[in-house]
Enzyme design. Structure first.
Site, PDB file in Angstrom:
ATOM      1  N   GLY A  46       0.767  -1.242   0.000  1.00  0.00           N
ATOM      2  CA  GLY A  46       0.000   0.000   0.000  1.00  0.00           C
ATOM      3  C   GLY A  46       0.799   1.293   0.000  1.00  0.00           C
ATOM      4  O   GLY A  46       0.378   2.280  -0.594  1.00  0.00           O
ATOM      5  N   ASP A 102       0.391   3.556   4.197  1.00  0.00           N
ATOM      6  CA  ASP A 102      -0.601   4.288   3.421  1.00  0.00           C
ATOM      7  C   ASP A 102      -1.743   4.813   4.297  1.00  0.00           C
ATOM      8  O   ASP A 102      -2.112   5.968   4.217  1.00  0.00           O
ATOM      9  CB  ASP A 102      -1.155   3.412   2.276  1.00  0.00           C
ATOM     10  CG  ASP A 102      -1.665   2.051   2.741  1.00  0.00           C
ATOM     11  OD1 ASP A 102      -1.580   1.739   3.947  1.00  0.00           O
ATOM     12  OD2 ASP A 102      -2.160   1.287   1.889  1.00  0.00           O
ATOM     13  N   ASP A 105      -6.186   2.403   9.847  1.00  0.00           N
ATOM     14  CA  ASP A 105      -7.615   2.098   9.972  1.00  0.00           C
ATOM     15  C   ASP A 105      -7.861   1.625  11.406  1.00  0.00           C
ATOM     16  O   ASP A 105      -8.073   2.430  12.304  1.00  0.00           O
ATOM     17  CB  ASP A 105      -7.966   1.050   8.909  1.00  0.00           C
ATOM     18  CG  ASP A 105      -9.443   0.719   8.869  1.00  0.00           C
ATOM     19  OD1 ASP A 105     -10.222   1.414   9.537  1.00  0.00           O
ATOM     20  OD2 ASP A 105      -9.827  -0.233   8.172  1.00  0.00           O
ATOM     21  N   THR A 106      -7.806   0.318  11.664  1.00  0.00           N
ATOM     22  CA  THR A 106      -7.975  -0.167  13.042  1.00  0.00           C
ATOM     23  C   THR A 106      -6.727   0.104  13.874  1.00  0.00           C
ATOM     24  O   THR A 106      -6.797   0.157  15.103  1.00  0.00           O
ATOM     25  CB  THR A 106      -8.215  -1.690  13.065  1.00  0.00           C
ATOM     26  OG1 THR A 106      -7.059  -2.341  12.517  1.00  0.00           O
ATOM     27  CG2 THR A 106      -9.448  -2.073  12.271  1.00  0.00           C
ATOM     28  N   GLY A 107      -5.584   0.229  13.217  1.00  0.00           N
ATOM     29  CA  GLY A 107      -4.320   0.439  13.923  1.00  0.00           C
ATOM     30  C   GLY A 107      -3.559  -0.855  14.173  1.00  0.00           C
ATOM     31  O   GLY A 107      -2.443  -0.831  14.678  1.00  0.00           O
ATOM     32  N   LEU A 110      -0.038  -1.057  12.129  1.00  0.00           N
ATOM     33  CA  LEU A 110       1.025  -0.191  12.650  1.00  0.00           C
ATOM     34  C   LEU A 110       1.494  -0.680  14.018  1.00  0.00           C
ATOM     35  O   LEU A 110       2.683  -0.671  14.326  1.00  0.00           O
ATOM     36  CB  LEU A 110       0.522   1.252  12.734  1.00  0.00           C
ATOM     37  CG  LEU A 110       1.584   2.310  12.535  1.00  0.00           C
ATOM     38  CD1 LEU A 110       2.165   2.267  11.132  1.00  0.00           C
ATOM     39  CD2 LEU A 110       1.028   3.700  12.800  1.00  0.00           C
ATOM     40  N   LYS A 133      -7.956   7.173   9.126  1.00  0.00           N
ATOM     41  CA  LYS A 133      -9.419   7.074   9.068  1.00  0.00           C
ATOM     42  C   LYS A 133     -10.011   7.448  10.412  1.00  0.00           C
ATOM     43  O   LYS A 133      -9.534   7.006  11.458  1.00  0.00           O
ATOM     44  CB  LYS A 133      -9.817   5.627   8.758  1.00  0.00           C
ATOM     45  CG  LYS A 133     -10.175   5.402   7.336  1.00  0.00           C
ATOM     46  CD  LYS A 133     -10.827   4.049   7.163  1.00  0.00           C
ATOM     47  CE  LYS A 133     -10.462   3.478   5.824  1.00  0.00           C
ATOM     48  NZ  LYS A 133     -10.980   2.120   5.625  1.00  0.00           N
ATOM     49  N   ASP A 161      -5.503  -0.313  -2.551  1.00  0.00           N
ATOM     50  CA  ASP A 161      -6.138  -1.207  -3.524  1.00  0.00           C
ATOM     51  C   ASP A 161      -7.482  -1.744  -3.056  1.00  0.00           C
ATOM     52  O   ASP A 161      -7.805  -1.736  -1.864  1.00  0.00           O
ATOM     53  CB  ASP A 161      -5.237  -2.418  -3.776  1.00  0.00           C
ATOM     54  CG  ASP A 161      -5.211  -3.368  -2.582  1.00  0.00           C
ATOM     55  OD1 ASP A 161      -4.915  -2.900  -1.461  1.00  0.00           O
ATOM     56  OD2 ASP A 161      -5.512  -4.563  -2.755  1.00  0.00           O
ATOM     57  N   ARG A 167      -4.450   0.704  -7.503  1.00  0.00           N
ATOM     58  CA  ARG A 167      -3.274   1.299  -6.849  1.00  0.00           C
ATOM     59  C   ARG A 167      -2.699   2.423  -7.699  1.00  0.00           C
ATOM     60  O   ARG A 167      -2.092   3.355  -7.190  1.00  0.00           O
ATOM     61  CB  ARG A 167      -2.190   0.243  -6.622  1.00  0.00           C
ATOM     62  CG  ARG A 167      -2.545  -0.822  -5.585  1.00  0.00           C
ATOM     63  CD  ARG A 167      -1.285  -1.532  -5.125  1.00  0.00           C
ATOM     64  NE  ARG A 167      -1.547  -2.812  -4.473  1.00  0.00           N
ATOM     65  CZ  ARG A 167      -1.815  -2.955  -3.174  1.00  0.00           C
ATOM     66  NH1 ARG A 167      -1.886  -1.902  -2.400  1.00  0.00           N
ATOM     67  NH2 ARG A 167      -2.017  -4.149  -2.665  1.00  0.00           N
TER      68      ARG A 167
HETATM   69  P1  IMP Z   1      -5.285  -1.417   9.970  1.00  0.00           P
HETATM   70  O1  IMP Z   1      -4.388  -2.545  10.390  1.00  0.00           O
HETATM   71  O2  IMP Z   1      -6.737  -1.734  10.181  1.00  0.00           O
HETATM   72  O3  IMP Z   1      -4.917  -0.071  10.541  1.00  0.00           O
HETATM   73  O4  IMP Z   1      -5.208  -1.304   8.410  1.00  0.00           O
HETATM   74  C1  IMP Z   1      -4.091  -0.896   7.798  1.00  0.00           C
HETATM   75  C2  IMP Z   1      -3.891  -1.575   6.460  1.00  0.00           C
HETATM   76  O5  IMP Z   1      -5.114  -1.994   5.837  1.00  0.00           O
HETATM   77  C3  IMP Z   1      -3.291  -0.556   5.563  1.00  0.00           C
HETATM   78  O6  IMP Z   1      -1.896  -0.751   5.517  1.00  0.00           O
HETATM   79  C4  IMP Z   1      -3.962  -0.784   4.233  1.00  0.00           C
HETATM   80  O7  IMP Z   1      -3.137  -1.595   3.417  1.00  0.00           O
HETATM   81  C5  IMP Z   1      -5.245  -1.513   4.523  1.00  0.00           C
HETATM   82  N1  IMP Z   1      -6.425  -0.594   4.467  1.00  0.00           N
HETATM   83  C6  IMP Z   1      -7.075  -0.028   5.497  1.00  0.00           C
HETATM   84  N2  IMP Z   1      -8.092   0.743   5.088  1.00  0.00           N
HETATM   85  C7  IMP Z   1      -8.083   0.680   3.735  1.00  0.00           C
HETATM   86  C8  IMP Z   1      -8.888   1.300   2.706  1.00  0.00           C
HETATM   87  O8  IMP Z   1      -9.822   2.085   2.956  1.00  0.00           O
HETATM   88  N3  IMP Z   1      -8.552   0.977   1.428  1.00  0.00           N
HETATM   89  C9  IMP Z   1      -7.531   0.135   1.089  1.00  0.00           C
HETATM   90  N4  IMP Z   1      -6.746  -0.441   2.021  1.00  0.00           N
HETATM   91  C10 IMP Z   1      -7.018  -0.180   3.335  1.00  0.00           C
HETATM   92 MG    MG Z   2      -4.170  -3.127   1.097  1.00  0.00          MG
END
Ligand code: IMP
Ligand code: MG
Length: 198
Positions: A46, A102, A105-107, A110, A133, A161, A167
């Site tokens: 991403g 990129d 979202d939930t974290g 990271l 987000k 994506d 992308r």
């Molecule tokens: P998290 O672990 O929920 O914070 O999500 C992070 C990962 O999910 C990012 O590195 C993205 O690759 C993917 N992701 C989260 N939200 C989106 C979205 O809205 N579109 C596309 N990829 C997303």
């Molecule tokens: Mg992705």
């Protein structure tokens, strides 16, 4: 491709402008600390576009490596715990690490990657995400640098994506509802657009 979007959330110009700002801010941060070189770690796939553009606005030496993480499979929400598919090769002990992703979202992603990096005992660790987000984070992760805070929609473009597509869109936007989870993506697009616009 842009015609597949229901809404543009961040335009190409906004992305360009903000990345130039972030590059200068990061350069300033490390320069003030007397740091001559950083190790930039990009979460792929991403962050490929973002990292490539951001690092060209970063005006100090940078080593670069990637960590490949997957949690979305081909869905528009996480379907598994973040899984490390390919590890970094750089030795980060005593290094100034900048982790680039990129979107937050939930974290979970990271959080997982920062834990792995911290275990290598870097001299410093900063995080930079293009998008944050607006939604409740599951972990107490707060990125140090954020490009844009966006509403809680599934977005594509500029590295992000849906099932590995979009992308290469230069802007970031929300897909039309009928294209978000089509059982057959090619067929859904053909139904929707006249042949001249495909
Ligand atoms: P998290 O672990 O929920 O914070 O999500 C992070 C990962 O999910 C990012 O590195 C993205 O690759 C993917 N992701 C989260 N939200 C989106 C979205 O809205 N579109 C596309 N990829 C997303
Ligand atoms: Mg992705």
């Amino acid at each position: 491709m842009k015609s597949d979007l229901a809404q543009i959330v961040v335009s190409e110009d906004e992305i360009k402008h903000r990345i130039a700002e972030l590059g200068s801010q990061l350069t300033e941060l490390y320069r003030k600390k007397g740091v001559e070189e950083i190790s930039a770690i990009c979460i792929t796939n991403g962050s490929i576009m973002f990292a490539a553009d951001l690092l060209r606005h970063f005006n100090l030496h940078a080593r670069m490596d990637c960590v490949r993480v997957s949690s979305y499979k081909d869905e528009d929400r996480p379907v598994t715990e973040p899984e490390i598919i390919d590890q970094i090769r750089l030795d980060l002990t005593g290094q100034h690490v900048l982790l680039i992703d990129d979107i937050l979202d939930t974290g979970r992603t990271l959080d997982k990657v920062t834990r792995i990096l911290r275990a290598q005992k870097p001299a410093s660790l900063h995080t930079c995400v293009l998008l944050n987000k607006k939604r409740r984070k599951e972990n107490k992760v707060a990125p140090d640098f954020v490009g844009f805070t966006i509403p809680d929609h599934f977005v594509v473009g500029y590295g992000l994506d849906f099932a590995e597509r979009y992308r290469n869109l230069p802007c970031i936007g929300v897909l039309k509802p009928e294209l978000q989870n089509p059982p057959n993506w090619c067929a859904a697009r053909k139904d929707e657009q006249p042949a001249s616009r495909r």
